[in-house]
Write a protein that holds these residues in place. Structure first.
Motif, short mmCIF file in Angstrom:
data_model
loop_
_atom_site.label_atom_id
_atom_site.label_comp_id
_atom_site.label_asym_id
_atom_site.label_seq_id
_atom_site.Cartn_x
_atom_site.Cartn_y
_atom_site.Cartn_z
N TYR A 13 0.98 -1.07 -0.07
CA TYR A 13 0.02 -0.01 -0.03
C TYR A 13 0.84 1.25 0.10
N ALA A 20 1.69 -5.76 2.23
CA ALA A 20 0.60 -6.38 3.01
C ALA A 20 0.57 -8.00 2.45
N PRO A 39 -3.35 -13.52 12.34
CA PRO A 39 -3.50 -12.65 13.25
C PRO A 39 -3.84 -11.33 12.48
N SER A 40 -4.41 -10.33 13.01
CA SER A 40 -4.90 -9.15 12.52
C SER A 40 -3.95 -8.48 11.63
N GLY A 41 -3.98 -7.88 10.66
CA GLY A 41 -3.09 -7.14 9.86
C GLY A 41 -1.86 -8.32 9.18
N CYS A 42 -2.26 -9.41 9.13
CA CYS A 42 -1.31 -10.39 8.45
C CYS A 42 -1.51 -10.26 6.83
N GLY A 43 -2.70 -9.76 6.26
CA GLY A 43 -2.78 -9.53 4.90
C GLY A 43 -3.93 -10.46 4.28
N LYS A 44 -4.81 -10.94 5.20
CA LYS A 44 -5.72 -11.97 4.63
C LYS A 44 -6.94 -11.31 3.85
N THR A 45 -7.23 -10.20 4.37
CA THR A 45 -8.38 -9.28 3.60
C THR A 45 -7.98 -8.77 2.30
N THR A 46 -6.56 -8.39 2.11
CA THR A 46 -5.81 -7.71 1.07
C THR A 46 -5.66 -9.01 0.06
N GLU A 157 -14.71 -13.08 7.56
CA GLU A 157 -14.98 -13.14 8.72
C GLU A 157 -16.49 -13.08 8.95
N HIS A 190 -9.52 -15.04 11.64
CA HIS A 190 -8.42 -14.91 12.77
C HIS A 190 -8.61 -15.99 13.78
P1 ATP Z 1 -7.65 -8.06 10.06
O1 ATP Z 1 -7.79 -9.38 10.41
O2 ATP Z 1 -7.49 -6.97 11.03
O3 ATP Z 1 -8.84 -7.45 9.01
P2 ATP Z 1 -5.95 -8.72 7.64
O4 ATP Z 1 -5.15 -10.06 7.90
O5 ATP Z 1 -7.22 -8.73 7.01
O6 ATP Z 1 -6.20 -8.23 9.12
P3 ATP Z 1 -5.15 -6.46 5.85
O7 ATP Z 1 -6.29 -6.06 6.10
O8 ATP Z 1 -4.99 -7.23 4.75
O9 ATP Z 1 -4.92 -7.74 7.08
O10 ATP Z 1 -3.99 -5.61 6.16
C1 ATP Z 1 -2.57 -5.87 5.82
C2 ATP Z 1 -1.61 -4.53 6.05
O11 ATP Z 1 -1.96 -3.84 5.12
C3 ATP Z 1 -2.14 -4.04 7.51
O12 ATP Z 1 -0.71 -3.61 7.84
C4 ATP Z 1 -3.00 -2.99 7.28
O13 ATP Z 1 -2.86 -1.71 8.19
C5 ATP Z 1 -2.56 -2.49 5.79
N1 ATP Z 1 -3.70 -1.90 4.88
C6 ATP Z 1 -4.88 -2.64 4.66
N2 ATP Z 1 -5.57 -1.90 3.81
C7 ATP Z 1 -4.80 -0.78 3.54
C8 ATP Z 1 -5.22 0.37 2.89
N3 ATP Z 1 -6.28 0.44 2.11
N4 ATP Z 1 -4.02 1.51 2.81
C9 ATP Z 1 -3.11 1.26 3.54
N5 ATP Z 1 -2.68 0.25 4.22
C10 ATP Z 1 -3.59 -0.84 4.13
#
Ligand code: ATP
Length: 358
Positions: A13, A20, A39-46, A157, A190
């Motif tokens: 990003y 991510a 865990p939260s922030g590991c990049g799953k949603t991305t 989720e 998660h």
């Molecule tokens: P969660 O379980 O909390 O939803 P996640 O595993 O799905 O987390 P992501 O949402 O993919 O993780 O985020 C991965 C990283 O990218 C995190 O550090 C997050 O802060 C960052 N991130 C996610 N979306 C954006 C965005 N639109 N712009 C900038 N950074 C982002």
């Protein structure tokens, strides 16, 4: 249904220090339910958004049945999505919510009707979302995502707003419905218990990278990294040396049997894990120690066992599960044998030294 393949896919990003998603390779088979767990922030949603087409990768490719879909907009990818809050239209009844994704098409009424049947909501077609339970709302969201017959369904989720009892029931129902519909599915969670319940395979992620992809049993019995061993279930991590037979592991508290296939040779120093359920009480067992803490949690007693070390003055502590019928007291001396199925050699990728019992 489609086979989905991610090839060396990365996403950074703007302004972020680290990717991510970092050079991720993953294949989801036709009709398979795969869960991204981490865990939260590991990049799953991305990762899920890269498959959906809401994000574009900086490098790498996304294949749907062998066709690279990078650059293809989300509405042309044949995806169904279920979001955390279900995002139902509050002013549309069940029938119209389900029919929303279908547009004008042949056999529209029949397709909506049979999808409503499939998710078990027959008779509730005219009900408004506000008058449905959380579980029923989830089934409407699922029906709406499935009714166009997508190549893949992506669920981010989807159970997180439900209370514990309902959550377990809906997890089972939703996976049964997806299997009946025959759609390829990718879940994001998660919650490791949830991942174990719903998945054919689980992909464990940390900091944008994949640690391991495997069946729930494979991941639990044979975690490949320290991170997986501690994030998915609980583990005792220990250092040792591979024995002369190439299988057993010699440690400062005795020799531990291991059936895990690995590439280490006799004499190699390794880190390995023993799951707490891998200890069985046995008065002639080789691992003997003193119970220093217990907690009865219903399905078993969690006990902390302190075992004297041949190398250090500090005892090595193990978390062991004791069958709930067996009484165990703090201060009691108890011996265990170790079940080889719950012993695995792990790599130090994603090192977490504080978890090593030393
Ligand atoms: P969660 O379980 O909390 O939803 P996640 O595993 O799905 O987390 P992501 O949402 O993919 O993780 O985020 C991965 C990283 O990218 C995190 O550090 C997050 O802060 C960052 N991130 C996610 N979306 C954006 C965005 N639109 N712009 C900038 N950074 C982002």
């Amino acid at each position: 249904m489609a086979e989905i393949q991610l090839e060396n896919i990365s996403k950074v990003y703007p302004g972020a220090d680290a990717p991510a998603v970092d050079a991720l390779n993953l294949q989801i088979g036709k009709g398979e339910i795969l869960t991204l767990l981490g865990p939260s922030g590991c990049g799953k949603t991305t990762t899920l958004r890269l498959i959906a087409g809401f994000e574009a990768p900086d490098s790498g490719a996304v294949f749907f049945d062998g066709r690279n879909v990078v650059g293809v907009p989300p509405q042309k990818r044949s995806i169904g999505m279920v979001f955390q809050d279900y995002a139902l239209f509050p002013h549309l009844n069940v029938y119209d919510n389900v029919g929303f994704g279908l547009g004008r098409c042949k056999n529209r009424r029949r397709r909506i009707g049979s999808m409503i049947d499939l998710v078990g909501l027959a008779g509730l077609e005219r009900q408004m979302p506000g008058r449905l339970s959380g579980g029923q709302q989830g089934r409407v969201a699922l029906a709406r995502a499935l009714v166009p017959g997508p190549a893949v369904i992506l669920l981010d989720e989807p159970f997180s707003s439900l209370d514990a009892d309902l959550r377990v029931r809906i997890q089972r129902e939703v996976t049964a419905i997806i299997k009946k519909a025959g759609t390829t599915a990718l879940f994001v969670t998660h919650d490791q218990r949830e991942a174990m319940t719903i998945s054919d395979r689980i992909a464990v992620m940390e900091k944008g990278r994949l640690h391991q992809v495997g069946t729930p049993r494979g991941i639990y019995q044979h975690p490949e990294t320290e991170f997986v061993a501690t994030f998915v279930g609980r583990s005792n991590l220990l250092r040792g040396r591979i024995g002369a037979d190439g299988r057993s592991i010699t440690t400062e508290v005795g020799t531990v049997p291991c059936r895990h296939t690995h590439e280490r040779k006799p004499g190699d120093e390794v880190i390995f894990c023993i799951r707490p359920c891998g200890f069985e009480r046995d008065s002639r067992g080789p691992i003997c120690g003193r119970i220093v803490k217990t907690a009865f949690i219903g399905e078993n007693t969690d006990a902390l066992l302190a075992v004297n070390s041949a190398e250090s003055r500090k005892p090595v502590q193990f978390l062991v599960h004791i069958h709930p019928e067996e009484e165990v007291r703090v201060g009691e001396e108890v011996c265990f044998r170790v079940l080889p199925y719950f012993v695995a050699v792990v790599s130090e990728k994603g090192e977490k030294d504080e978890n090593v019992c030393k």
